[in-house]
Design an enzyme around this catalytic site. Structure first.
Site, PDB file in Angstrom:
ATOM      1  N   TYR A 135     -12.621  -1.015  -3.970  1.00 20.03           N
ATOM      2  CA  TYR A 135     -13.026  -1.408  -2.775  1.00 20.03           C
ATOM      3  C   TYR A 135     -14.563  -1.208  -2.587  1.00 20.03           C
ATOM      4  O   TYR A 135     -15.227  -0.945  -1.696  1.00 20.03           O
ATOM      5  CB  TYR A 135     -12.424  -0.272  -1.697  1.00 20.03           C
TER       6      TYR A 135
ATOM      7  N   LYS B 256       0.893  -1.302   0.069  1.00 19.75           N
ATOM      8  CA  LYS B 256      -0.140   0.067   0.056  1.00 19.75           C
ATOM      9  C   LYS B 256       0.842   1.234  -0.016  1.00 19.75           C
ATOM     10  O   LYS B 256       1.946   1.227   0.235  1.00 19.75           O
ATOM     11  CB  LYS B 256      -1.067   0.198   1.361  1.00 19.75           C
TER      12      LYS B 256
ATOM     13  N   ASN C  12      -2.066   0.152   6.989  1.00 20.11           N
ATOM     14  CA  ASN C  12      -1.570  -0.996   7.371  1.00 20.11           C
ATOM     15  C   ASN C  12      -0.641  -1.755   6.376  1.00 20.11           C
ATOM     16  O   ASN C  12      -0.693  -2.954   6.366  1.00 20.11           O
ATOM     17  CB  ASN C  12      -2.865  -1.889   7.903  1.00 20.11           C
TER      18      ASN C  12
ATOM     19  N   HIS D  60      -2.290  -5.330   1.250  1.00 23.47           N
ATOM     20  CA  HIS D  60      -3.599  -6.024   1.094  1.00 23.47           C
ATOM     21  C   HIS D  60      -3.495  -7.282   0.689  1.00 23.47           C
ATOM     22  O   HIS D  60      -2.826  -7.450   0.094  1.00 23.47           O
ATOM     23  CB  HIS D  60      -4.573  -4.987   0.086  1.00 23.47           C
TER      24      HIS D  60
ATOM     25  N   GLU E 299     -10.273  -9.272  -8.094  1.00 27.38           N
ATOM     26  CA  GLU E 299      -9.204  -8.186  -7.667  1.00 27.38           C
ATOM     27  C   GLU E 299      -7.877  -8.582  -8.580  1.00 27.38           C
ATOM     28  O   GLU E 299      -7.462  -7.488  -9.128  1.00 27.38           O
ATOM     29  CB  GLU E 299      -8.503  -8.366  -6.300  1.00 27.38           C
TER      30      GLU E 299
HETATM   31  P1  GDP Z   1      -8.305  -6.611   5.058  1.00 23.77           P
HETATM   32  O1  GDP Z   1      -9.030  -7.605   4.160  1.00 23.77           O
HETATM   33  O2  GDP Z   1      -7.791  -7.294   6.183  1.00 23.77           O
HETATM   34  O3  GDP Z   1      -7.445  -5.554   4.270  1.00 23.77           O
HETATM   35  O4  GDP Z   1      -9.450  -5.858   5.663  1.00 23.77           O
HETATM   36  P2  GDP Z   1     -10.953  -5.250   5.009  1.00 23.77           P
HETATM   37  O5  GDP Z   1     -11.161  -5.742   3.680  1.00 23.77           O
HETATM   38  O6  GDP Z   1     -11.974  -5.684   6.035  1.00 23.77           O
HETATM   39  O7  GDP Z   1     -11.028  -3.750   4.805  1.00 23.77           O
HETATM   40  C1  GDP Z   1     -10.137  -3.144   3.802  1.00 23.77           C
HETATM   41  C2  GDP Z   1      -9.449  -2.003   4.649  1.00 23.77           C
HETATM   42  O8  GDP Z   1      -9.941  -1.007   5.118  1.00 23.77           O
HETATM   43  C3  GDP Z   1      -8.491  -2.662   5.685  1.00 23.77           C
HETATM   44  O9  GDP Z   1      -7.112  -2.860   5.403  1.00 23.77           O
HETATM   45  C4  GDP Z   1      -8.302  -1.029   6.488  1.00 23.77           C
HETATM   46  O10 GDP Z   1      -7.099  -0.430   6.159  1.00 23.77           O
HETATM   47  C5  GDP Z   1      -9.656  -0.616   6.317  1.00 23.77           C
HETATM   48  N1  GDP Z   1     -10.570  -0.838   7.455  1.00 23.77           N
HETATM   49  C6  GDP Z   1     -11.110  -1.911   7.536  1.00 23.77           C
HETATM   50  N2  GDP Z   1     -12.155  -1.875   8.707  1.00 23.77           N
HETATM   51  C7  GDP Z   1     -11.704  -0.536   9.253  1.00 23.77           C
HETATM   52  C8  GDP Z   1     -12.426   0.246  10.187  1.00 23.77           C
HETATM   53  O11 GDP Z   1     -13.179  -0.329  11.199  1.00 23.77           O
HETATM   54  N3  GDP Z   1     -12.099   1.415  10.372  1.00 23.77           N
HETATM   55  C9  GDP Z   1     -11.073   1.765   9.707  1.00 23.77           C
HETATM   56  N4  GDP Z   1     -10.471   3.192   9.764  1.00 23.77           N
HETATM   57  N5  GDP Z   1     -10.557   1.282   8.584  1.00 23.77           N
HETATM   58  C10 GDP Z   1     -10.895   0.071   8.351  1.00 23.77           C
END
Ligand code: GDP
Length: 136
Positions: A49, A9, A112, A115, A126
């Protein structure tokens, strides 16, 4: 063999840890079958997303993903989807296990570092979003 989609990222590229993350990917036994550095537009990040479009963090997430260059990759290994998610660690770096990429290179749930696809259907979507079949 399985393929998954991965991103280094914008926060990790900006920090200068792209090479370290690539070394960890290769050391873990993945074959890199496609890789490109791109700078997503806001609209491209929103398309990627789209499953999160109703979530409160969608605006911030897509601003962040379009804030600078990132590295998109296709990784191949037995059980690649789970193996890559294990190497990344939990979504929130504060909750990620020691030795994971998000623990070592992530700063917060928003920044973070990496991805990874979470299922075969999302990996197919994707990979197809960023790569033409011929490139892989
Ligand atoms: P991943 O598959 O672990 O990347 O998580 P997800 O697909 O659920 O979410 C996509 C991205 O959105 C994550 O990598 C985080 O950067 C962000 N994200 C997910 N949940 C949250 C949340 O509750 N708060 C915030 N601020 N960002 C979130």
């Amino acid at each position: 063999m399985e393929r998954t989609f991965a991103i280094i990222k914008p926060d990790a590229v900006k920090k200068g840890v792209t090479g370290q993350i690539l070394a960890r990917i290769e050391a873990a036994g993945f074959r890199l079958c496609g890789m490109r550095m791109i700078h997503m537009s806001k609209a491209e990040a929103e398309g990627f997303y789209y499953v999160h479009k109703a979530r409160p963090f969608f605006g911030g997430l897509t601003d962040f993903m379009s804030s600078g260059p990132c590295v998109v990759m296709c990784l191949e290994a037995p059980d690649a989807i789970k193996k890559w998610r294990d190497l990344m660690g939990a979504t929130d770096p504060a909750k990620a296990e020691p030795g994971t990429l998000r623990k070592d290179f992530g700063a917060s749930i928003d920044n973070n570092a990496t991805h990874g696809s979470d299922a075969p259907e999302t990996a197919a979507f994707e990979l197809g979003y960023f790569f033409r079949g011929m490139e892989l």
